[in-house]
Write an enzyme that holds these catalytic residues in place. Sequence first.
Site, PDB file in Angstrom:
ATOM      1  N   ARG A 131       0.884  -1.177   0.000  1.00 20.88           N
ATOM      2  CA  ARG A 131       0.000   0.000   0.000  1.00 20.88           C
ATOM      3  C   ARG A 131       0.915   1.218   0.000  1.00 20.88           C
ATOM      4  NH1 ARG A 131      -5.316   1.300   3.586  1.00 20.88           N
ATOM      5  NH2 ARG A 131      -6.099  -0.084   1.948  1.00 20.88           N
ATOM      6  N   HIS A 185      -7.543   0.957  -6.411  1.00 21.35           N
ATOM      7  CA  HIS A 185      -7.728   0.041  -5.272  1.00 21.35           C
ATOM      8  C   HIS A 185      -8.411  -1.225  -5.807  1.00 21.35           C
ATOM      9  CE1 HIS A 185      -7.865  -1.303  -1.277  1.00 21.35           C
ATOM     10  NE2 HIS A 185      -8.760  -0.493  -0.743  1.00 21.35           N
ATOM     11  N   GLN A 209     -10.124  -3.980  -3.477  1.00 21.10           N
ATOM     12  CA  GLN A 209     -11.413  -3.570  -2.916  1.00 21.10           C
ATOM     13  C   GLN A 209     -12.536  -3.900  -3.888  1.00 21.10           C
ATOM     14  OE1 GLN A 209     -12.200  -1.871   0.149  1.00 21.10           O
ATOM     15  NE2 GLN A 209     -14.230  -2.495  -0.529  1.00 21.10           N
ATOM     16  N   ASP A 227     -17.375   7.158  -0.951  1.00 24.44           N
ATOM     17  CA  ASP A 227     -16.136   6.935  -0.199  1.00 24.44           C
ATOM     18  C   ASP A 227     -15.821   8.247   0.508  1.00 24.44           C
ATOM     19  OD1 ASP A 227     -13.702   5.922   0.724  1.00 24.44           O
ATOM     20  OD2 ASP A 227     -12.669   6.106  -1.203  1.00 24.44           O
ATOM     21  N   CYS A 265     -16.364   1.421   0.892  1.00 25.60           N
ATOM     22  CA  CYS A 265     -15.202   0.563   1.181  1.00 25.60           C
ATOM     23  C   CYS A 265     -14.762   0.657   2.634  1.00 25.60           C
ATOM     24  CB  CYS A 265     -14.057   0.912   0.242  1.00 25.60           C
ATOM     25  SG  CYS A 265     -13.381   2.564   0.497  1.00 25.60           S
TER      26      CYS A 265
END
Length: 311
Positions: A110, A137, A140, A228, A267
């Site tokens: 990450r 991402h 996800q 998000d 998420c």
Amino acid sequence: MTRHFLNLSDAGGDAIAAMIADAIDRKAARVAAGLFKGAADRDAPLAGRTLAMIFEKNSTRTRVSFDMAIRQLGGTSMVMDAGSMQIGRGETVADTARVLSRMVDAIMIRTDDHAKIEEMAAHATVPVINGLTDLSHPCQIVADLLTVIEHGLALPGSQWAWLGDGNNVLHSIVEAAGLFKFDVRMGVPEGYDPDPRFAAEAQARGAAITLSRDAGAAVAGADVVVTDTWISMGQAGGEAKLKAMMPYQVTPALMAQAKADARFLHCLPAHRGEEVTAEVIDGPQSLIWDEAENRLHAQKSVLLWAFGLLG
Ligand code: CP
Ligand code: NVA
């Protein structure tokens, strides 16, 4: 060829479909067998393999889901904060990739800069998996696709609405839209648009991707409503951004404009009262806890794909 998973397109639609199918099977098999969460799946397909995880940013779900995923597949993990590694005091990404490739079987990272993960993949001889960058991402979104499929949605032709910031998570949703032929209507305030390359690629693959300044237009008739955080890790925040985002807050009134059975995804981590109200995120249309759990099941499939055992 070493299988890196930097974006969804690295695997492609068929392999991601295989990942989702395998995740559904493994999840059901564990329930049927009544296994404890830390017990390995019967076939322990990654026995003897070690996953190294490097975090330059905070994480709860990605860290725990990958750690449990490799255990459930029979392997082991090590978790490292970049700040406590030599990379944190200037050792190059390339040299780190070369060294880790001699010692571990796969790397999940990450990082704040997508260019770093590309550099890592260019120099690693073991799979490199994107655990979130500033650009995307993908892990996800494998979990998100799994979640809506479990909840009865057929992806092709479905309508997704995104509300808020044009960020990394949106980029991967738009990428998925191209691979699975669903449409995304993005309600994003001016100045916070997503990277247009993702929409261009998805549209070339046959998905309809539209950008609107009107939250109601974005959400009208949607099967899936997604948002998000308005301020991602590493981004500058400030009052101006919060003010620009406020009309895109997912409220019960906005959800009422989507289909009656529309599903809500986030998420996590969430900021109740900013991008979404508590009524929506804690309400009956919200799938967030299944979505979070599915990170584990989806990450197992990503690992199996990376090791050449799926797709
Ligand atoms: N959704 C997600 O990636 O969560 P974490 O930041 O907790 O890993
Ligand atoms: N867009 C968010 C996602 C966190 C999982 C971020 O990058 O901080």
